[in-house]
Write a protein that holds these residues in place. Structure first.
Motif, PDB file in Angstrom:
ATOM      1  N   UNK A 195       0.868  -1.177   0.000  1.00  0.00           N
ATOM      2  CA  UNK A 195       0.000   0.000   0.000  1.00  0.00           C
ATOM      3  C   UNK A 195       0.903   1.224   0.000  1.00  0.00           C
ATOM      4  N   UNK A 196       0.608   2.194  -0.869  1.00  0.00           N
ATOM      5  CA  UNK A 196       1.422   3.395  -1.017  1.00  0.00           C
ATOM      6  C   UNK A 196       0.626   4.598  -0.511  1.00  0.00           C
ATOM      7  N   UNK A 197       1.233   5.389   0.360  1.00  0.00           N
ATOM      8  CA  UNK A 197       0.533   6.471   1.047  1.00  0.00           C
ATOM      9  C   UNK A 197       1.203   7.818   0.814  1.00  0.00           C
ATOM     10  N   UNK A 198       0.404   8.881   0.886  1.00  0.00           N
ATOM     11  CA  UNK A 198       0.964  10.224   0.873  1.00  0.00           C
ATOM     12  C   UNK A 198       1.790  10.441   2.130  1.00  0.00           C
ATOM     13  N   UNK A 199       2.797  11.291   2.022  1.00  0.00           N
ATOM     14  CA  UNK A 199       3.710  11.540   3.144  1.00  0.00           C
ATOM     15  C   UNK A 199       3.153  12.670   4.014  1.00  0.00           C
ATOM     16  N   UNK A 200       2.035  12.389   4.699  1.00  0.00           N
ATOM     17  CA  UNK A 200       1.303  13.416   5.439  1.00  0.00           C
ATOM     18  C   UNK A 200       1.260  13.151   6.941  1.00  0.00           C
ATOM     19  N   UNK A 201       1.988  12.162   7.430  1.00  0.00           N
ATOM     20  CA  UNK A 201       1.887  11.806   8.843  1.00  0.00           C
ATOM     21  C   UNK A 201       3.262  11.396   9.372  1.00  0.00           C
TER      22      UNK A 201
END
Length: 235
Positions: free
Chosen positions: A120-126
Motif C-alpha cells: 500500500x502506497x501512502x501520501x507523506x502526510x503523517x
C-alpha cells in the motif's frame, strides 16, 4: 593471459538514480549505457519502489533484462510472457492501512500510483515513526518505509535486499557479481546486501555512509560516473 571478468548483475533503482530531477524523466544517456552493458552479456534489472510492472515495461523499452523487482521487493515481474512472483502480502498491508486510518489524528490516504499487487502506497502526510510504533504495538507484521516520494506499507521482511536475492536466484546469478545503484532510504537494505554498490550524489546521508562509491554527480549523470569508476575492476 588477460583475466576474464564474470558477467555481472546491475541492480538499478529508478527514481532519483536514473531519472532527471525527480520528475520521472529518464536520463537517456544512462539508459543507453545500461543497454550497452546488457548487450555485453550482463544482466541489468530495475529494483524500485515503483510497481514491478513499471520496471518490467521500462526494461522492455530500454532493451534490458526482462525482470523487474518492484514494490520495494514485494513483487517480481519477469519473462517473455509477463509473469508475477509475489513475495509480499497485500491483504496484511491493507489491514494495517485500515487500522492506521482509525488510529491516527493526522490525515492518511493512499497515493494515486500504478496499481500495486503486494503493498500500500501512502501520501507523506503523517509521522511515519509514530505510525510504525502503533502497528508494532498491535502486532501487525508490516513495515513502513519512506522512498522520498511516498510512504510504503510492506510485509515484514520484504525490502529491496530480500527482493533482489529472489531475483538473483531466478537468474542463477551470484551476489558477489552484483552491483547495486541507488539513492534513497529504501535502497539501504539493498546496499547492505550487495557490497559492490554506488550511491549517486543526491543520495540520503545514510546510504552514502555505507556505499562503496559515492559519485560527485546526481542521478543519471552520477550513474554514468559511478559505472565509469568501477568499469576497470568489475565490468
Amino acid at each position: 593471459m588477460e583475466k576474464t571478468l564474470a558477467k555481472k548483475v546491475l541492480a538499478v533503482d529508478i527514481d532519483g538514480t536514473i531519472t532527471l530531477n525527480g520528475f520521472g524523466k529518464i536520463h537517456l544517456q544512462a539508459l543507453e549505457k545500461l543497454r550497452n552493458l546488457k548487450n555485453d552479456g550482463h544482466h541489468v534489472i530495475f529494483v524500485t519502489g515503483r510497481s514491478s510492472i513499471e520496471a518490467y515495461f521500462l526494461s522492455i523499452f530500454g532493451g534490458l533484462t526482462l525482470l523487474g523487482v518492484g514494490e520495494n521487493g514485494g513483487c517480481i515481474t519477469h519473462g517473455e510472457i509477463m509473469t508475477h512472483k509475489m513475495i509480499g502480502d497485500k491483504n496484511e498491508c491493507q489491514n494495517a492501512f485500515s487500522y492506521l486510518k482509525k488510529s491516527l489524528d493526522e490525515p492518511i490516504k493512499e497515493k494515486p500510483v500504478f496499481p500495486r499487487l503486494t503493498e500500500v502506497v501512502l501520501d507523506r502526510t503523517f509521522d511515519i515513526k509514530n505510525a510504525q510504533a502503533i502497528l508494532d504495538e498491535e502486532g501487525f507484521n508490516v513495515g513502513l518505509f519512506d522512498s522520498g516520494y511516498a510512504y510504503h506499507i510492506n510485509s515484514r521482511g520484504v525490502d529491496k535486499g530480500s527482493g533482489l536475492i529472489k531475483a538473483l536466484e531466478m537468474l542463477n546469478a551470484d551476489l558477489e557479481d552484483t552491483i547495486a545503484l541507488g539513492d534513497s532510504e529504501t535502497d539501504v537494505p539493498m546496499f547492505r546486501t550487495v557490497k559492490n554498490n554506488i550511491a549517486v550524489n543526491n543520495s540520503i546521508p545514510e546510504l552514502k555512509e555505507i556505499a562503496k562509491i559515492v559519485t560527485t554527480k546526481n542521478s543519471g549523470e552520477g550513474l554514468l560516473e559511478g559505472l565509469s569508476m568501477i568499469s576497470d575492476q568489475f565490468l
